[in-house]
Enzyme design. Structure first.
Site, PDB file in Angstrom:
ATOM      1  N   ASP A 118     -15.351  20.658  30.325  1.00 54.13           N
ATOM      2  CA  ASP A 118     -14.167  19.918  29.882  1.00 54.13           C
ATOM      3  C   ASP A 118     -13.431  20.815  28.893  1.00 54.13           C
ATOM      4  OD1 ASP A 118     -12.326  17.929  29.231  1.00 54.13           O
ATOM      5  OD2 ASP A 118     -13.723  16.719  28.046  1.00 54.13           O
ATOM      6  N   GLN A 148     -14.592   7.701  33.621  1.00 47.07           N
ATOM      7  CA  GLN A 148     -14.666   9.042  34.201  1.00 47.07           C
ATOM      8  C   GLN A 148     -16.026   9.288  34.850  1.00 47.07           C
ATOM      9  OE1 GLN A 148     -12.193  11.695  33.954  1.00 47.07           O
ATOM     10  NE2 GLN A 148     -13.548  12.503  35.520  1.00 47.07           N
ATOM     11  N   CYS A 165     -13.433  16.939  34.390  1.00 49.18           N
ATOM     12  CA  CYS A 165     -12.734  15.648  34.388  1.00 49.18           C
ATOM     13  C   CYS A 165     -11.227  15.817  34.544  1.00 49.18           C
ATOM     14  CB  CYS A 165     -13.049  14.893  33.102  1.00 49.18           C
ATOM     15  SG  CYS A 165     -12.676  15.843  31.606  1.00 49.18           S
ATOM     16  N   HIS A 223     -15.944   8.193  27.419  1.00 51.17           N
ATOM     17  CA  HIS A 223     -15.030   8.101  28.568  1.00 51.17           C
ATOM     18  C   HIS A 223     -15.814   7.575  29.778  1.00 51.17           C
ATOM     19  CE1 HIS A 223     -11.584   8.605  30.927  1.00 51.17           C
ATOM     20  NE2 HIS A 223     -11.490   9.907  31.016  1.00 51.17           N
ATOM     21  N   ARG A 257     -11.464   8.412  40.762  1.00 49.70           N
ATOM     22  CA  ARG A 257     -11.089   7.582  39.616  1.00 49.70           C
ATOM     23  C   ARG A 257     -10.480   6.269  40.120  1.00 49.70           C
ATOM     24  NH1 ARG A 257     -10.086   9.977  34.759  1.00 49.70           N
ATOM     25  NH2 ARG A 257     -10.074   7.819  34.045  1.00 49.70           N
ATOM     26  N   ARG A 313      -6.782   3.006  26.045  1.00 52.91           N
ATOM     27  CA  ARG A 313      -7.115   4.390  25.667  1.00 52.91           C
ATOM     28  C   ARG A 313      -6.668   4.568  24.224  1.00 52.91           C
ATOM     29  NH1 ARG A 313      -6.099   9.942  28.930  1.00 52.91           N
ATOM     30  NH2 ARG A 313      -7.947   9.103  29.909  1.00 52.91           N
TER      31      ARG A 313
HETATM   32  N1  NVA Z   1     -12.371  15.344  26.307  1.00 56.96           N
HETATM   33  C1  NVA Z   1     -11.037  15.186  26.822  1.00 56.96           C
HETATM   34  C2  NVA Z   1     -11.063  14.411  28.093  1.00 56.96           C
HETATM   35  C3  NVA Z   1      -9.729  14.228  28.746  1.00 56.96           C
HETATM   36  C4  NVA Z   1      -9.796  13.392  29.979  1.00 56.96           C
HETATM   37  C5  NVA Z   1     -10.161  14.507  25.774  1.00 56.96           C
HETATM   38  O1  NVA Z   1     -10.634  13.558  25.151  1.00 56.96           O
HETATM   39  O2  NVA Z   1      -9.035  14.939  25.596  1.00 56.96           O
HETATM   40  N1   CP Z   2      -9.621  12.707  33.266  1.00 53.76           N
HETATM   41  C1   CP Z   2      -8.688  11.913  32.691  1.00 53.76           C
HETATM   42  O1   CP Z   2      -8.998  10.894  32.069  1.00 53.76           O
HETATM   43  O2   CP Z   2      -7.413  12.324  32.906  1.00 53.76           O
HETATM   44  P1   CP Z   2      -6.129  11.770  32.138  1.00 53.76           P
HETATM   45  O3   CP Z   2      -6.288  12.139  30.693  1.00 53.76           O
HETATM   46  O4   CP Z   2      -4.966  12.468  32.777  1.00 53.76           O
HETATM   47  O5   CP Z   2      -6.069  10.296  32.316  1.00 53.76           O
END
Ligand code: NVA
Ligand code: CP
Length: 310
Positions: free
Chosen positions: A222, A133, A262, A130, A290, A103
């Site tokens: 989101d 997800q 998500c 992502h 997930r 990540r």
């Molecule tokens: N769009 C959000 C998704 C978190 C799972 C982010 O990137 O923070």
């Molecule tokens: N939806 C998701 O990826 O959650 P986290 O950021 O908690 O991993």
């Protein structure tokens, strides 16, 4: 045959549906106590430059359940690209582990890991995409509604990484996707053009909330400010206010429309409690899946890589 899992655009529709099917099987196996260890003896490095609850816990738990071992590397530990270049991190990790799950802020970092590591690399979220997800979300939507081909999913809010991965999904698996967003917050133009070119279903982007949500079977939102955009939160709160998913907005969609997110959700901003906690909300089913979806991704990746090497 996919050897890394960076973008859903790199997979065929059959491969994505195959992952959803495998996720269903692994979910059933877990519930029935059918224990198998296809990742026995396999170790995975998990790199997290950003916070995570779901992704970290589901990957670690999934790897454990499949008989493997996961090593979590927090951002301060390896300082990707700062303490050591991304290619050199890849060249080290490939000597020890069987896969890398990352990540990162920059999408290019995950791409570079995949380029320079001989072991499979999984995108666990970047600023751009992502994909893990969306496999879990699509699995969840299919559990609740069956075949996705005739459904309309309305994604409302910021045209961000999650939105982009839905567009990539629709480019590969039949689904109608309408993105409802404020001007200036549209999805990545290249990904949008790709989805419009490739999708079997209809792909629409609109600022018109009424028209966008009408006839939708699923409403997805989101956060308005993603990780790394926290300093824009104040400005975004004002711009996105009309796009909040509340009971009034949900009433525009079909009566039995499902609500997806998500997570993590900023309750009171992009979604209200009454929607999050309504019977239409399947957000915690998505979170559960997930685990199963990512187990499927790892099992398939290890299988594909073994096949490619044989
Ligand atoms: N769009 C959000 C998704 C978190 C799972 C982010 O990137 O923070
Ligand atoms: N939806 C998701 O990826 O959650 P986290 O950021 O908690 O991993």
């Amino acid at each position: 045959m996919f050897l890394d899992f960076i973008s859903l655009a790199d997979l065929t529709g059959d491969e994505i549906v195959g992952l959803m099917d495998l996720a269903d099987t692994l979910k059933k196996d877990l519930r029935e106590g059918n224990v198998t260890h296809p990742l026995k003896g396999k170790t995975f490095a998990l790199i997290f430059e950003k916070p995570s609850l779901r992704t970290r816990v589901t990957f670690e738990t999934g790897i454990f359940q499949l008989g493997g071992h996961g090593i979590v590397l927090e951002s301060g530990q390896i300082r990707l690209g700062e303490r050591e270049s991304v290619p050199d991190v890849a060249r080290n990790l490939e000597r020890w582990v069987d896969g890398i799950i990352a990540r990162t802020f920059s999408h290019e970092a995950v791409v570079a890991l995949a380029e320079h590591a001989s072991v499979p690399v999984v995108n666990a979220l970047t600023d751009k995409l992502h994909p893990c997800q969306i496999v879990a979300d699509a699995q969840t939507l299919r559990e609740h509604r069956g075949d996705l081909g005739n459904l309309k999913l309305a994604y409302i809010g910021d045209g961000n990484n999650v939105c982009a991965s839905w567009l990539n999904f629709a480019a590969r698996v039949p689904l109608n996707v309408t993105v409802v967003c404020p001007k200036g917050y549209e999805p990545d133009p290249d990904i949008l053009a790709f989805a419009k070119r490739e999708a079997k279903g209809e792909i629409v982007v609109t600022q018109d909330i009424e028209a966008g949500l009408r006839d939708s079977d699923a409403v997805y939102t989101d956060v308005w400010a993603s990780m790394g955009q926290e300093d824009e939160s104040g400005k975004r709160k004002k711009i996105f206010a009309p796009f909040q998913v509340n009971a009034k907005l949900m009433s525009i969609a079909n009566k039995d429309a499902l609500f997806l997110h998500c997570l993590p959700a900023k309750r009171g901003l992009e979604v209200t409690d009454d929607v999050m906690d309504s019977p239409q909300s399947i957000v915690f089913d998505e979170a559960e899946n997930r685990l199963h979806a990512q187990k499927a991704i790892l099992v398939q990746l290890i299988k594909n890589n073994a096949e490619a090497k044989s």
